[in-house]
Design an enzyme around this catalytic site. Structure first.
Site, PDB file in Angstrom:
ATOM      1  N   ASN A 117      91.492  36.620 108.510  1.00  0.00           N
ATOM      2  CA  ASN A 117      91.920  35.570 108.461  1.00  0.00           C
ATOM      3  C   ASN A 117      91.015  35.008 107.666  1.00  0.00           C
ATOM      4  O   ASN A 117      89.713  35.009 107.728  1.00  0.00           O
ATOM      5  CB  ASN A 117      92.635  35.256 109.786  1.00  0.00           C
ATOM      6  CG  ASN A 117      92.030  34.246 109.773  1.00  0.00           C
ATOM      7  OD1 ASN A 117      91.217  32.781 110.040  1.00  0.00           O
ATOM      8  ND2 ASN A 117      90.735  34.240 111.048  1.00  0.00           N
ATOM      9  N   PHE A 121      90.621  26.305 109.460  1.00  0.00           N
ATOM     10  CA  PHE A 121      90.660  25.550 110.015  1.00  0.00           C
ATOM     11  C   PHE A 121      91.959  24.532 109.555  1.00  0.00           C
ATOM     12  O   PHE A 121      92.144  23.004 109.017  1.00  0.00           O
ATOM     13  CB  PHE A 121      89.964  24.029 110.222  1.00  0.00           C
ATOM     14  CG  PHE A 121      88.847  24.853 110.648  1.00  0.00           C
ATOM     15  CD1 PHE A 121      88.664  25.400 112.337  1.00  0.00           C
ATOM     16  CD2 PHE A 121      87.674  24.800 110.540  1.00  0.00           C
ATOM     17  CE1 PHE A 121      87.995  25.790 113.003  1.00  0.00           C
ATOM     18  CE2 PHE A 121      86.377  24.571 111.507  1.00  0.00           C
ATOM     19  CZ  PHE A 121      86.681  25.237 112.421  1.00  0.00           C
ATOM     20  N   SER A 186      83.064  29.909 112.751  1.00  0.00           N
ATOM     21  CA  SER A 186      84.463  29.903 111.789  1.00  0.00           C
ATOM     22  C   SER A 186      83.332  30.423 110.618  1.00  0.00           C
ATOM     23  O   SER A 186      82.897  29.466 110.497  1.00  0.00           O
ATOM     24  CB  SER A 186      85.366  29.123 111.937  1.00  0.00           C
ATOM     25  OG  SER A 186      85.769  29.762 111.026  1.00  0.00           O
ATOM     26  N   ASN A 188      85.072  30.553 107.959  1.00  0.00           N
ATOM     27  CA  ASN A 188      86.522  29.755 106.850  1.00  0.00           C
ATOM     28  C   ASN A 188      86.082  29.200 105.889  1.00  0.00           C
ATOM     29  O   ASN A 188      86.785  27.965 105.565  1.00  0.00           O
ATOM     30  CB  ASN A 188      87.989  30.138 107.576  1.00  0.00           C
ATOM     31  CG  ASN A 188      88.041  31.600 107.422  1.00  0.00           C
ATOM     32  OD1 ASN A 188      87.424  32.223 106.537  1.00  0.00           O
ATOM     33  ND2 ASN A 188      88.329  32.414 108.490  1.00  0.00           N
ATOM     34  N   THR A 189      84.985  28.201 106.805  1.00  0.00           N
ATOM     35  CA  THR A 189      84.475  26.201 106.660  1.00  0.00           C
ATOM     36  C   THR A 189      83.176  26.824 105.865  1.00  0.00           C
ATOM     37  O   THR A 189      82.073  27.071 106.490  1.00  0.00           O
ATOM     38  CB  THR A 189      84.496  25.552 107.560  1.00  0.00           C
ATOM     39  OG1 THR A 189      85.845  25.369 108.381  1.00  0.00           O
ATOM     40  CG2 THR A 189      84.078  23.936 107.014  1.00  0.00           C
ATOM     41  N   LYS A 247      80.276  28.531 120.593  1.00  0.00           N
ATOM     42  CA  LYS A 247      81.152  29.575 120.026  1.00  0.00           C
ATOM     43  C   LYS A 247      80.033  30.306 119.012  1.00  0.00           C
ATOM     44  O   LYS A 247      80.222  29.105 117.721  1.00  0.00           O
ATOM     45  CB  LYS A 247      82.101  29.414 119.802  1.00  0.00           C
ATOM     46  CG  LYS A 247      83.148  30.291 119.764  1.00  0.00           C
ATOM     47  CD  LYS A 247      84.934  30.318 119.340  1.00  0.00           C
ATOM     48  CE  LYS A 247      85.160  32.285 119.092  1.00  0.00           C
ATOM     49  NZ  LYS A 247      86.987  31.566 119.042  1.00  0.00           N
ATOM     50  N   ASN A 276      83.228  34.687 117.251  1.00  0.00           N
ATOM     51  CA  ASN A 276      84.234  34.018 116.607  1.00  0.00           C
ATOM     52  C   ASN A 276      84.481  35.657 115.614  1.00  0.00           C
ATOM     53  O   ASN A 276      83.589  36.492 116.489  1.00  0.00           O
ATOM     54  CB  ASN A 276      82.886  33.537 115.435  1.00  0.00           C
ATOM     55  CG  ASN A 276      84.791  32.668 115.110  1.00  0.00           C
ATOM     56  OD1 ASN A 276      85.654  32.758 114.394  1.00  0.00           O
ATOM     57  ND2 ASN A 276      84.726  31.049 115.107  1.00  0.00           N
TER      58      ASN A 276
HETATM   59  C1  LIG Z   1      94.069  34.166 112.722  1.00  0.00           C
HETATM   60  C2  LIG Z   1      93.104  33.796 113.357  1.00  0.00           C
HETATM   61  C3  LIG Z   1      92.447  32.531 113.230  1.00  0.00           C
HETATM   62  C4  LIG Z   1      91.822  31.774 114.754  1.00  0.00           C
HETATM   63  N1  LIG Z   1      91.693  30.440 114.388  1.00  0.00           N
HETATM   64  C5  LIG Z   1      89.834  30.015 115.351  1.00  0.00           C
HETATM   65  C6  LIG Z   1      89.604  28.897 115.014  1.00  0.00           C
HETATM   66  O1  LIG Z   1      90.545  27.692 114.415  1.00  0.00           O
HETATM   67  N2  LIG Z   1      88.603  28.879 115.843  1.00  0.00           N
HETATM   68  C7  LIG Z   1      87.742  29.510 116.465  1.00  0.00           C
HETATM   69  O2  LIG Z   1      86.600  29.104 117.478  1.00  0.00           O
HETATM   70  N3  LIG Z   1      88.350  30.459 116.304  1.00  0.00           N
HETATM   71  C8  LIG Z   1      89.272  30.933 115.847  1.00  0.00           C
HETATM   72  N4  LIG Z   1      89.898  32.504 115.496  1.00  0.00           N
HETATM   73  C9  LIG Z   1      89.022  33.031 116.636  1.00  0.00           C
HETATM   74  C10 LIG Z   1      89.675  34.290 117.642  1.00  0.00           C
HETATM   75  O3  LIG Z   1      89.507  32.748 118.755  1.00  0.00           O
HETATM   76  C11 LIG Z   1      87.699  35.180 118.227  1.00  0.00           C
HETATM   77  O4  LIG Z   1      87.797  34.755 118.238  1.00  0.00           O
HETATM   78  C12 LIG Z   1      88.311  36.191 117.070  1.00  0.00           C
HETATM   79  O5  LIG Z   1      89.474  36.440 116.672  1.00  0.00           O
HETATM   80  C13 LIG Z   1      88.289  37.911 118.163  1.00  0.00           C
HETATM   81  O6  LIG Z   1      88.854  37.719 119.133  1.00  0.00           O
HETATM   82  P1  LIG Z   1      90.042  38.577 118.977  1.00  0.00           P
HETATM   83  O7  LIG Z   1      89.170  40.366 117.795  1.00  0.00           O
HETATM   84  O8  LIG Z   1      90.145  39.152 120.290  1.00  0.00           O
HETATM   85  O9  LIG Z   1      90.798  38.956 118.224  1.00  0.00           O
HETATM   86  C14 LIG Z   1      90.834  32.762 114.935  1.00  0.00           C
HETATM   87  C15 LIG Z   1      90.782  33.895 114.869  1.00  0.00           C
HETATM   88  C16 LIG Z   1      92.413  34.380 113.743  1.00  0.00           C
HETATM   89  C17 LIG Z   1      92.552  35.677 113.928  1.00  0.00           C
END
Ligand SMILES: Cc1cc2nc3c(=O)[nH]c(=O)nc-3n(C[C@H](O)[C@H](O)[C@H](O)COP(=O)(O)O)c2cc1C
Length: 396
Positions: A117, A121, A186, A188-189, A247, A276
């Site tokens: 992804n 944000f 993150s 992506n910023t 995080k 993350n």
């Molecule tokens: C579509 C998407 C959006 C996410 N948005 C955020 C976010 O806004 N803030 C954040 O700290 N992590 C964000 N994450 C990361 C997740 O909270 C998590 O740390 C990461 O996906 C790893 O866990 P998983 O393997 O269970 O997905 C996002 C992940 C995905 C897939």
């Protein structure tokens, strides 16, 4: 239920665009959230057995939570509890509302159980999120489990004003959540991850803790009653400050993680959230996976599992278990959650696993954790935290 999701529901959902399905699911869960009878039905199907755990002063009905990013707009706050989660983390939210990156920005790597992804944000901003949370509280449907908020930096705010940006969101949202996560990881910023540098992070945490100290003294003045009305008493009594976690990215070196740990004491961190998404990509000869992995953004799901566990293990060892860790990254079942807990996580979260495994995931994980504890004669989840050495000894 899981097999039905995987065999029937998932193929239908996965035939459509990922973000479209995400939005559709959130709308459906919002519909459920607004109706007590539907929440009860969902809870009857997905509710988890109790596995209470106390971490950083909060009581969690079970250690399996919803990860940040799933509900950035606080659309379905009651539904996460009905789905059996022991806590939920809403957001990421930034001070300014922002649309995020242009779509498409969410991709499935199906054969690997992964997502890429670059949402960037996308969120309604701290003020709109606060209003939404106040509405949920006023509705009397606020969940009994702890609710956290994930704080990010607005894209338009320059890095040298990041501390102010985080502190502004925190100030507005302070009375509305049980714990807060400073997200500097993150991918992506642009340049956000530079804020993981010790000096930059120190500045942000100092600013956030200043707000925390002020509000925890006069918490009555700012608190929101169960009916959603702000109370405005002049003389507040001291209540505990909100737990603040950081995080971290899985791509940080152990040295860089240690630098962050050095701030934990001075800046009174309640814990670390690891991890993350990653910028790394697995090697693959599958052309469909190669196409997805060529997309810019953060990778989550199964390929992240091992690295995120390594980070948790390192953090646990370095702190000798003194600092609570929330483990997230590639958890799809109880074995994955157990791996994170025995490596040192007190709580775990899921995002991608929920997409692939469906609504029974929290229940299945909690049941599997209970089985594992029973087999080892453990009575409380905290006995399992960091216990992998014992496990390895037992199996060899
Ligand atoms: C579509 C998407 C959006 C996410 N948005 C955020 C976010 O806004 N803030 C954040 O700290 N992590 C964000 N994450 C990361 C997740 O909270 C998590 O740390 C990461 O996906 C790893 O866990 P998983 O393997 O269970 O997905 C996002 C992940 C995905 C897939």
């Amino acid at each position: 239920m899981s097999w039905f999701y995987r065999a029937v529901v998932r193929p239908l959902l996965f035939a459509r665009d990922s973000e479209e399905v995400h939005n559709f699911t959130l709308r459906a869960l919002e519909y459920v959230s607004r109706r007590a009878v539907l929440c009860e039905a969902l809870e009857a199907a997905c509710g988890t057995p109790g596995l209470p755990v106390e971490v950083f002063g909060l009581r969690f009905p079970n250690p399996v939570g919803l990860a940040a990013g799933m509900d950035k707009h606080a659309t379905a706050v009651p539904a996460w509890e009905a789905l059996g989660f022991g806590f939920s983390e809403l957001g990421g939210v930034t001070w300014h509302a922002q649309p995020g990156n242009p779509a498409p920005r969410l991709f499935r790597a199906m054969a690997d159980g992964a997502l890429v992804n670059r949402m960037g944000f996308n969120n309604p901003g701290a003020e709109a999120l606060a209003l939404k949370l106040e509405q949920w509280r006023a509705s009397g449907r606020w969940p009994k489990h702890p609710v956290g908020i994930n704080l990010g930096k607005s894209k338009t705010t320059p890095l040298d004003r990041a501390a102010e940006d985080y502190a502004s969101s925190f100030r507005r949202l302070w009375p509305l959540a049980d714990f807060f996560v400073v997200n500097v990881s993150s991918p992506n910023t642009p340049n956000l991850r530079q804020l993981q540098d010790k000096a930059a992070l120190d500045e942000i945490l100092t600013a956030v803790q200043e707000v925390n100290a002020k509000f925890s003294v006069f918490s009555n003045q700012y608190s929101v009653s169960a009916r959603g009305h702000s109370r405005n008493t002049q003389h507040g009594t001291r209540t505990a400050p909100k737990p603040i976690l950081v995080k971290v990215a899985p791509d940080l070196s152990f040295d860089a993680l240690d630098e962050i740990l050095a701030l934990a004491g001075p800046r009174r961190l309640a814990g670390i959230l690891a991890t993350n998404t990653t910028l790394a990509r697995p090697t693959t000869s599958d052309p469909r996976l190669q196409t997805v992995y060529a997309e810019a953004g953060g990778l989550s799901g199964r390929p992240l599992r091992q690295r995120s566990t390594e980070v948790i293990r390192h953090l646990h060892r370095q702190t000798k278990g003194a600092l609570p860790i929330i483990g997230v990254g590639g958890i799809f079942d109880a074995a994955d959650a157990w791996e994170k807990i025995t490596a040192g996580a007190s709580l775990v979260q899921v995002y991608t696993g929920l997409v692939y495994e469906g609504p029974s995931l929290a229940k299945n994980i909690v049941r599997g954790l209970l089985d594992r504890m029973r087999e080892r004669g453990m009575r409380e989840p905290r006995e399992a935290v960091g216990a992998e050495e014992e496990d390895v000894k037992r199996e060899t």
